[in-house]
Design a protein around this motif. Structure first.
Motif, PDB file in Angstrom:
ATOM      1  N   HIS A  47       0.830  -1.204   0.000  1.00  0.00           N
ATOM      2  CA  HIS A  47       0.000   0.000   0.000  1.00  0.00           C
ATOM      3  C   HIS A  47       0.865   1.255   0.000  1.00  0.00           C
ATOM      4  O   HIS A  47       0.592   2.212  -0.733  1.00  0.00           O
ATOM      5  N   SER A  48       1.905   1.256   0.794  1.00  0.00           N
ATOM      6  CA  SER A  48       2.804   2.408   0.843  1.00  0.00           C
ATOM      7  C   SER A  48       3.468   2.648  -0.513  1.00  0.00           C
ATOM      8  O   SER A  48       3.573   3.789  -0.967  1.00  0.00           O
ATOM      9  N   MET A  49       3.901   1.585  -1.175  1.00  0.00           N
ATOM     10  CA  MET A  49       4.531   1.718  -2.481  1.00  0.00           C
ATOM     11  C   MET A  49       3.558   2.283  -3.514  1.00  0.00           C
ATOM     12  O   MET A  49       3.891   3.191  -4.268  1.00  0.00           O
ATOM     13  N   ILE A  50       2.336   1.770  -3.541  1.00  0.00           N
ATOM     14  CA  ILE A  50       1.338   2.237  -4.502  1.00  0.00           C
ATOM     15  C   ILE A  50       0.983   3.701  -4.257  1.00  0.00           C
ATOM     16  O   ILE A  50       0.946   4.515  -5.183  1.00  0.00           O
ATOM     17  N   MET A  51       0.753   4.059  -3.010  1.00  0.00           N
ATOM     18  CA  MET A  51       0.358   5.429  -2.695  1.00  0.00           C
ATOM     19  C   MET A  51       1.486   6.412  -2.984  1.00  0.00           C
ATOM     20  O   MET A  51       1.255   7.506  -3.500  1.00  0.00           O
ATOM     21  N   ARG A  52       2.698   6.046  -2.687  1.00  0.00           N
ATOM     22  CA  ARG A  52       3.818   6.946  -2.963  1.00  0.00           C
ATOM     23  C   ARG A  52       4.066   7.095  -4.454  1.00  0.00           C
ATOM     24  O   ARG A  52       4.381   8.176  -4.925  1.00  0.00           O
ATOM     25  N   SER A  53       3.935   6.011  -5.204  1.00  0.00           N
ATOM     26  CA  SER A  53       4.165   6.116  -6.647  1.00  0.00           C
ATOM     27  C   SER A  53       3.048   6.895  -7.327  1.00  0.00           C
ATOM     28  O   SER A  53       3.302   7.732  -8.184  1.00  0.00           O
ATOM     29  N   LEU A  54       1.802   6.654  -6.937  1.00  0.00           N
ATOM     30  CA  LEU A  54       0.703   7.415  -7.536  1.00  0.00           C
ATOM     31  C   LEU A  54       0.737   8.872  -7.101  1.00  0.00           C
ATOM     32  O   LEU A  54       0.513   9.775  -7.901  1.00  0.00           O
ATOM     33  N   GLY A  55       1.023   9.113  -5.839  1.00  0.00           N
ATOM     34  CA  GLY A  55       1.085  10.480  -5.346  1.00  0.00           C
ATOM     35  C   GLY A  55       2.295  11.226  -5.863  1.00  0.00           C
ATOM     36  O   GLY A  55       2.250  12.436  -6.081  1.00  0.00           O
ATOM     37  N   GLY A  56       3.377  10.534  -6.077  1.00  0.00           N
ATOM     38  CA  GLY A  56       4.593  11.186  -6.550  1.00  0.00           C
ATOM     39  C   GLY A  56       4.628  11.427  -8.038  1.00  0.00           C
ATOM     40  O   GLY A  56       5.366  12.284  -8.518  1.00  0.00           O
ATOM     41  N   ILE A  57       3.848  10.687  -8.795  1.00  0.00           N
ATOM     42  CA  ILE A  57       3.872  10.828 -10.256  1.00  0.00           C
ATOM     43  C   ILE A  57       2.632  11.542 -10.772  1.00  0.00           C
ATOM     44  O   ILE A  57       2.745  12.505 -11.530  1.00  0.00           O
TER      45      ILE A  57
END
Length: 89
Positions: free
Chosen positions: A30-40
């Motif tokens: 979940h952390s990986m998905i949220m950071r990648s979507l939020g960061g890109i």
């Protein structure tokens, strides 16, 4: 505030629902998905939003559209608030 509230409730759900051996994987995923979507994606959304509120564009030496010179600040405030609320939900 809304991010903190959402993160806490998600963590409680993971702790209660996911099997004990998969909890670390679930939180990490979940952390990986949220950071990648939020960061890109989010900077792209806000950049497009800021561009729609431009009232006067400059032109480059080659005639192409340059930077924005004047923004509609009222419209920008409303659109930014709407985008933030829609992304949070």
């Amino acid at each position: 505030f809304l991010c903190a509230v959402g993160l806490t409730s998600y963590s409680v759900l993971v702790i209660r629902i996911v099997q004990p051996e998969l909890k670390a994987l679930a939180i990490g995923f979940h952390s990986m998905i949220m950071r990648s979507l939020g960061g890109i994606l989010v900077p792209i959304y806000f950049g497009a939003l800021i561009d729609t509120t431009c009232m006067k564009w400059s032109t480059n030496s080659c005639g192409a559209r340059g930077a924005c010179r004047i923004y509609n600040s009222t419209y920008l405030g409303y659109e930014t608030l709407f985008l933030e609320l829609s992304i949070q939900q």
